[in-house]
Design an enzyme around this catalytic site. Structure first.
Site, mmCIF file in Angstrom:
data_model
loop_
_atom_site.group_PDB
_atom_site.id
_atom_site.type_symbol
_atom_site.label_atom_id
_atom_site.label_comp_id
_atom_site.label_asym_id
_atom_site.label_seq_id
_atom_site.Cartn_x
_atom_site.Cartn_y
_atom_site.Cartn_z
ATOM 1 N N LYS A 117 -9.125 3.179 1.529
ATOM 2 C CA LYS A 117 -8.328 3.139 2.759
ATOM 3 C C LYS A 117 -7.373 1.940 2.743
ATOM 4 O O LYS A 117 -6.187 2.042 3.084
ATOM 5 C CB LYS A 117 -9.271 3.042 3.964
ATOM 6 C CG LYS A 117 -8.626 2.635 5.266
ATOM 7 C CD LYS A 117 -7.875 3.782 5.872
ATOM 8 C CE LYS A 117 -7.111 3.379 7.107
ATOM 9 N NZ LYS A 117 -6.435 4.471 7.737
ATOM 10 N N CYS A 168 -1.869 -0.165 11.500
ATOM 11 C CA CYS A 168 -2.506 0.105 10.210
ATOM 12 C C CYS A 168 -1.865 -0.699 9.101
ATOM 13 O O CYS A 168 -2.478 -1.572 8.509
ATOM 14 C CB CYS A 168 -2.392 1.603 9.900
ATOM 15 S SG CYS A 168 -2.933 2.613 11.260
HETATM 16 N N1 SAJ Z 1 8.379 2.169 7.833
HETATM 17 C C1 SAJ Z 1 9.531 1.643 7.255
HETATM 18 N N2 SAJ Z 1 10.101 2.324 6.203
HETATM 19 C C2 SAJ Z 1 9.564 3.469 5.726
HETATM 20 C C3 SAJ Z 1 8.394 3.993 6.305
HETATM 21 C C4 SAJ Z 1 7.816 3.313 7.373
HETATM 22 O O1 SAJ Z 1 10.054 0.591 7.663
HETATM 23 O O2 SAJ Z 1 10.165 4.034 4.789
HETATM 24 C C5 SAJ Z 1 7.754 1.445 8.969
HETATM 25 C C6 SAJ Z 1 7.650 2.284 10.249
HETATM 26 O O3 SAJ Z 1 8.825 2.227 11.000
HETATM 27 C C7 SAJ Z 1 6.483 1.604 10.948
HETATM 28 C C8 SAJ Z 1 5.570 1.188 9.775
HETATM 29 O O4 SAJ Z 1 6.397 1.187 8.633
HETATM 30 O O5 SAJ Z 1 6.907 0.443 11.628
HETATM 31 C C9 SAJ Z 1 4.370 2.073 9.559
HETATM 32 O O6 SAJ Z 1 4.728 3.452 9.746
HETATM 33 P P1 SAJ Z 1 4.202 4.620 8.791
HETATM 34 O O7 SAJ Z 1 4.743 5.884 9.304
HETATM 35 O O8 SAJ Z 1 4.479 4.293 7.385
HETATM 36 O O9 SAJ Z 1 2.607 4.552 8.908
HETATM 37 P P2 SAJ Z 1 1.563 4.529 10.143
HETATM 38 O O10 SAJ Z 1 1.152 3.104 10.358
HETATM 39 O O11 SAJ Z 1 2.070 5.290 11.299
HETATM 40 O O12 SAJ Z 1 0.349 5.336 9.480
HETATM 41 C C10 SAJ Z 1 -0.245 4.847 8.266
HETATM 42 C C11 SAJ Z 1 -0.342 5.995 7.272
HETATM 43 N N3 SAJ Z 1 -0.675 5.480 5.940
HETATM 44 C C12 SAJ Z 1 0.075 5.775 4.853
HETATM 45 O O13 SAJ Z 1 1.063 6.456 4.890
HETATM 46 C C13 SAJ Z 1 -0.401 5.212 3.560
HETATM 47 C C14 SAJ Z 1 -1.396 6.972 7.739
HETATM 48 O O14 SAJ Z 1 -1.593 8.012 6.784
HETATM 49 C C15 SAJ Z 1 -2.734 6.248 7.998
HETATM 50 O O15 SAJ Z 1 -3.727 7.139 8.456
HETATM 51 C C16 SAJ Z 1 -2.466 5.235 9.068
HETATM 52 O O16 SAJ Z 1 -1.504 4.294 8.556
HETATM 53 C C17 SAJ Z 1 -3.779 4.551 9.406
HETATM 54 O O17 SAJ Z 1 -4.386 4.909 10.436
HETATM 55 O O18 SAJ Z 1 -4.262 3.734 8.602
#
Ligand code: SAJ
Length: 389
Positions: free
Chosen positions: A200, A254
């Site tokens: 995780k 996360c």
């Molecule tokens: N972000 C960027 N650039 C990107 C992608 C995301 O700046 O290209 C930013 C987003 O705006 C946000 C942050 O990153 O601020 C996180 O967003 P996210 O969509 O990447 O992830 P979370 O936090 O919503 O969900 C993550 C997911 N983990 C992964 O993709 C590895 C999800 O599958 C997990 O279940 C979740 O964390 C968790 O609960 O741990």
């Protein structure tokens, strides 16, 4: 007889999971100490941004498959989905997991299954298992089963994503796998508890590191007058390159948190992991400086900030970079912060007319089609990584 499941913690993972499990035919009791969450669920305005969740929860509550309470009841399966925050010094704090275990302990009997889904430092489940089995029934099965759902698409991901189940022993792994197999369509793979905890953490750290690369590139490109969107688009045409999108920083509960959980296992071998955190935090400060500079040079008084949540199309503001930016700008400018998910629907166009400067911080769909005439004679800055139209 139907198995009884007790879901401890009705947060953004626990509540949808309770609904999905109830839909699979289990008798589910959703428990949260926060009465407000329970009343919000009954009123149908909890996690409104999750498609399918409202209909699913109403159906399960009406059918009696899902009941809600502030008190634990004796069950066959207990699932712990409480929060695991960071302390001030970025050390993982598992107080709520321990306290949830303490609350279920008087109800535990041989043959019960205890599943921990909350993000935990490596070794937590084994330590808990020793304490629980030593004090109460030794025939209790325990496993660590991390969730992988992406907020905004939770119900589908709960059903379709593959799962890792980490048993503290063989029997626990098998019991946990049988349970998840009964409602998950993705593959369910058994491993040990410590590996499952680490998996995780390395998943989310992997994403943080990749976003840090995109964020660092965006600052570098700005410095040398290159367009970051063009750079990434062209680089991603390489068959083995997939650079993510830069943003105003990394938010949410996360990705901005889990790397510290991982690094706490062996800080001396976590240089890259912690550096990525630094880069992503620095990106937020860089955005603040950029806005300040442009605003001062142009004698700006009123700034409209588009977006407050931690990412697009959700209302969750935990660790939101947009909020950090807005709070900092408030010291020197008149700020109008707009986010239909967070502070309700407002007449966006009217507000934009009043602003000297418009800053897009979150790529909510509603912010992607701002009519050109509203941007004329305004300074428009975009930090969402969305390609300009
Ligand atoms: N972000 C960027 N650039 C990107 C992608 C995301 O700046 O290209 C930013 C987003 O705006 C946000 C942050 O990153 O601020 C996180 O967003 P996210 O969509 O990447 O992830 P979370 O936090 O919503 O969900 C993550 C997911 N983990 C992964 O993709 C590895 C999800 O599958 C997990 O279940 C979740 O964390 C968790 O609960 O741990």
């Amino acid at each position: 007889m139907r198995q009884k499941v007790c879901m401890v913690g009705l947060g953004y993972v626990g509540f949808p999971t309770a609904c999905v499990i109830a839909n699979a035919g289990y008798s589910v009791l959703g428990v949260d100490i926060n009465e407000k969450i329970i009343s919000n669920i009954y009123e149908g305005n909890y996690m409104a941004w999750e498609p399918q969740l409202k209909d699913l929860s109403i159906k399960q509550i009406d059918s009696g498959n899902l009941r809600l309470s502030t008190k634990i009841e004796s069950s066959d399966i207990y699932i712990i989905t409480v929060q695991t925050p960071l302390d001030r010094d970025n050390k993982p704090n598992i107080f709520y997991v321990r306290s949830a275990i303490e609350t279920i302990q008087p109800h535990l009997k041989n043959g019960d299954l205890v599943l921990i889904e909350s993000t935990c430092p490596i070794g937590t489940t084994e330590t808990i298992a020793k304490a629980v089995r030593g004090t109460y029934a030794s025939g209790i099965c325990l496993a660590y089963c991390p969730e992988r759902v992406l907020p905004g698409n939770i119900v589908d991901e709960l059903i379709c994503n593959s799962r890792i189940v980490g048993g503290v022993d063989k029997e626990s792994g098998m019991q946990a796998a049988n349970f998840y197999d009964s409602f998950v369509r993705g593959e369910v793979e058994i491993t040990d508890a410590r590996t499952a905890e680490a998996v995780k953490l390395i998943e989310n750290s992997y994403r943080d590191i990749n976003i840090a690369y995109a964020n660092e590139l965006s600052m570098l490109a700005d410095q040398v007058n290159l367009n970051i969107h063009t750079l990434i688009r062209l680089a991603n045409k390489h068959p083995r390159v997939n650079i993510l999108q830069p943003g105003p920083g990394v938010g949410g509960h996360c990705i901005a948190i889990d790397p510290y959980f991982l690094a706490s296992a062996a800080p001396e071998f976590s240089t890259l992991i912690l550096k990525a955190r630094e880069v992503n935090i620095h990106k937020t400060n860089w955005v603040i400086q950029k806005i300040n500079k442009q605003a001062q040079e142009n004698n700006v008084k009123t700034i409209a900030c588009l977006g407050m949540s931690y990412k697009a199309n959700v209302s969750d503001t935990r660790e939101s970079s947009a909020i950090k930016i807005i709070d900092s700008l408030k010291k020197d400018f008149n700020i109008m912060a707009i986010d239909p998910y967070v502070n309700g629907i407002v007449p966006i166009n009217d507000i934009l007319i009043e602003a000297d400067m418009i800053v897009r911080l979150v790529a909510h769909d509603i912010f992607l089609d701002i009519p050109n005439h509203l941007l004329e004679k305004k300074i428009f800055l975009d930090f969402t990584g969305v390609l300009p139209k």
